[in-house]
Design a protein around this motif. Structure first.
Motif, mmCIF file in Angstrom:
data_model
loop_
_atom_site.group_PDB
_atom_site.id
_atom_site.type_symbol
_atom_site.label_atom_id
_atom_site.label_comp_id
_atom_site.label_asym_id
_atom_site.label_seq_id
_atom_site.Cartn_x
_atom_site.Cartn_y
_atom_site.Cartn_z
ATOM 1 N N ALA A 1 0.807 -1.219 0.000
ATOM 2 C CA ALA A 1 0.000 0.000 0.000
ATOM 3 C C ALA A 1 0.841 1.270 0.000
ATOM 4 C CB ALA A 1 -0.925 0.004 1.224
ATOM 5 N N ASN A 2 2.032 1.221 0.598
ATOM 6 C CA ASN A 2 2.777 2.455 0.844
ATOM 7 C C ASN A 2 3.234 3.191 -0.410
ATOM 8 O OD1 ASN A 2 4.526 -0.096 1.237
ATOM 9 N ND2 ASN A 2 6.050 1.427 0.673
ATOM 10 N N GLY A 3 3.238 2.524 -1.572
ATOM 11 C CA GLY A 3 3.640 3.197 -2.810
ATOM 12 C C GLY A 3 2.508 3.865 -3.555
ATOM 13 N N LEU A 4 1.265 3.719 -3.071
ATOM 14 C CA LEU A 4 0.090 4.181 -3.815
ATOM 15 C C LEU A 4 -0.402 5.542 -3.338
ATOM 16 C CD1 LEU A 4 -2.040 3.516 -5.975
ATOM 17 C CD2 LEU A 4 -3.373 2.357 -4.199
ATOM 18 N N TYR A 5 -0.708 6.416 -4.312
ATOM 19 C CA TYR A 5 -1.209 7.762 -4.033
ATOM 20 C C TYR A 5 -2.438 8.060 -4.890
ATOM 21 C CZ TYR A 5 3.350 8.852 -1.899
ATOM 22 O OH TYR A 5 4.471 8.862 -1.109
ATOM 23 N N LEU A 6 -3.491 8.558 -4.256
ATOM 24 C CA LEU A 6 -4.585 9.202 -4.981
ATOM 25 C C LEU A 6 -4.122 10.630 -5.232
ATOM 26 C CD1 LEU A 6 -7.523 9.391 -6.037
ATOM 27 C CD2 LEU A 6 -8.221 9.929 -3.689
ATOM 28 N N VAL A 7 -3.987 11.024 -6.498
ATOM 29 C CA VAL A 7 -3.395 12.334 -6.784
ATOM 30 C C VAL A 7 -4.387 13.347 -7.344
ATOM 31 C CG1 VAL A 7 -1.071 11.412 -7.098
ATOM 32 C CG2 VAL A 7 -2.569 11.627 -9.071
ATOM 33 N N GLU A 8 -5.522 12.875 -7.850
ATOM 34 C CA GLU A 8 -6.492 13.829 -8.404
ATOM 35 C C GLU A 8 -7.875 13.195 -8.471
ATOM 36 O OE1 GLU A 8 -5.653 16.522 -12.021
ATOM 37 O OE2 GLU A 8 -6.944 14.938 -12.835
ATOM 38 N N VAL A 9 -8.891 13.964 -8.083
ATOM 39 C CA VAL A 9 -10.287 13.559 -8.235
ATOM 40 C C VAL A 9 -10.954 14.604 -9.117
ATOM 41 C CG1 VAL A 9 -12.443 12.936 -7.082
ATOM 42 C CG2 VAL A 9 -10.251 12.565 -5.919
ATOM 43 N N GLY A 10 -11.576 14.163 -10.215
ATOM 44 C CA GLY A 10 -12.179 15.096 -11.163
ATOM 45 C C GLY A 10 -13.680 15.228 -10.971
ATOM 46 N N TYR A 11 -14.173 16.462 -11.111
ATOM 47 C CA TYR A 11 -15.602 16.766 -11.018
ATOM 48 C C TYR A 11 -16.017 17.655 -12.186
ATOM 49 C CZ TYR A 11 -15.380 15.114 -6.178
ATOM 50 O OH TYR A 11 -15.203 14.345 -5.055
ATOM 51 N N PRO A 12 -17.311 17.677 -12.525
ATOM 52 C CA PRO A 12 -17.787 18.629 -13.527
ATOM 53 C C PRO A 12 -17.494 20.063 -13.080
ATOM 54 C CG PRO A 12 -19.461 16.963 -13.064
ATOM 55 C CD PRO A 12 -18.385 16.787 -12.035
ATOM 56 N N ALA A 13 -17.299 20.949 -14.040
ATOM 57 C CA ALA A 13 -16.924 22.335 -13.738
ATOM 58 C C ALA A 13 -17.929 23.013 -12.818
ATOM 59 C CB ALA A 13 -16.773 23.120 -15.040
ATOM 60 N N GLU A 14 -19.217 22.699 -12.978
ATOM 61 C CA GLU A 14 -20.241 23.383 -12.177
ATOM 62 C C GLU A 14 -20.149 23.014 -10.693
ATOM 63 O OE1 GLU A 14 -22.291 19.926 -14.418
ATOM 64 O OE2 GLU A 14 -20.815 21.503 -14.834
#
Length: 257
Positions: free
Chosen positions: A233-246
């Motif tokens: 687990a130690n090598g894993l990163y959540l780096v971005e979560v995308g959402y609609p512009a609104e």
């Protein structure tokens, strides 16, 4: 009123994002800080559930409250003072009560970091793996991966989901330098344990212990028992979560730490 929180955390000391009966989680730590600062019980919903030991450079969560908050830089600063040093809030901003941290998200981007050399300052933050890996072969495996949408073979067997389909936007390995190797993968959704199992299987390919044909057979089998073991687990990163512009419109004018 509904608010989104943008935060990051080092997952080393936590039993994952979600509240656990047998250990401290990021969620319960964040809820305790918000409850203490606001003075009323606060419950948060995250964009996803990272496993124990997994890190997040960008994570989002939402919470509901009856009265509007007086959001200022000082308010966020005071929350960060309450939180431990391995969790940081970067922004809080209002959203529509229809916006949801998990269900409104349209993409998630993960990275996995492997280092060949032991580094005293990176303990718990990368996977120390000494053998030299064939990156070109691993990237050929990525091209095979991108041709598929069913990833049941890379999902934990007891995953409680209605289907195993994910739409991948990209997947590739990048050699940063002689020491650091990074896996990049982005999709609309991920299955429980999916990224770590893909990495663990591709490490077998990189050592030339598994053929590309065998890799595709594993995907088509839709059976977790035929894939490689999950990478740590130690090598894993959540780096971005995308959402609609609104959803994110108020983020730009909101208060930040």
């Amino acid at each position: 009123m509904r608010y989104f929180i943008e935060l990051s955390y080092r997952g080393t000391e936590y039993h994952g994002w979600q509240t656990q009966a047998n250990g401290v989680s990021v969620q319960v730590t964040l809820e305790a800080a918000l409850t203490q600062r606001i003075g009323t019980p606060i419950y948060v919903m995250g964009s996803g559930r990272t496993d124990a030991g997994v890190h997040a450079r960008q994570q989002f969560a939402h919470f509901d409250i009856d009265e509007p908050l007086n959001l200022t830089d000082t308010f966020i600063y005071s929350l960060n003072c309450i939180l431990p040093s391995d969790i940081a809030i970067h922004a809080i901003f209002p959203v529509s009560d229809k916006d949801h941290a998990r269900f409104s998200a349209v993409s998630r981007y993960y990275q996995y970091h492997i280092t060949r050399q032991k580094n005293a300052f990176q303990t718990g933050l990368t996977y120390h793996f000494r053998p030299l890996l064939n990156v070109a072969l691993m990237n050929e495996a990525c091209q095979i991966l991108l041709q598929h949408t069913n990833f049941q073979s890379f999902s934990k067997a007891r995953a409680n989901v209605t289907h195993f389909h994910c739409r991948l936007d990209f997947a590739y390995w990048e050699r940063i330098n002689d020491d650091l190797l990074t896996f990049h993968i982005k999709a609309n959704r991920f299955l429980w344990g999916m990224v770590r199992t893909i990495v663990g299987t591709m490490v077998e390919i990189g050592q030339e212990r598994m053929s590309l044909d065998r890799f595709e057979q594993i995907i088509l089998a839709r059976d977790r028992t035929v894939a490689g073991r999950a990478a740590p687990a130690n090598g894993l990163y959540l780096v971005e979560v995308g959402y609609p512009a609104e959803v994110m419109v108020a983020r730009g004018s909101g208060h930040k730490a």
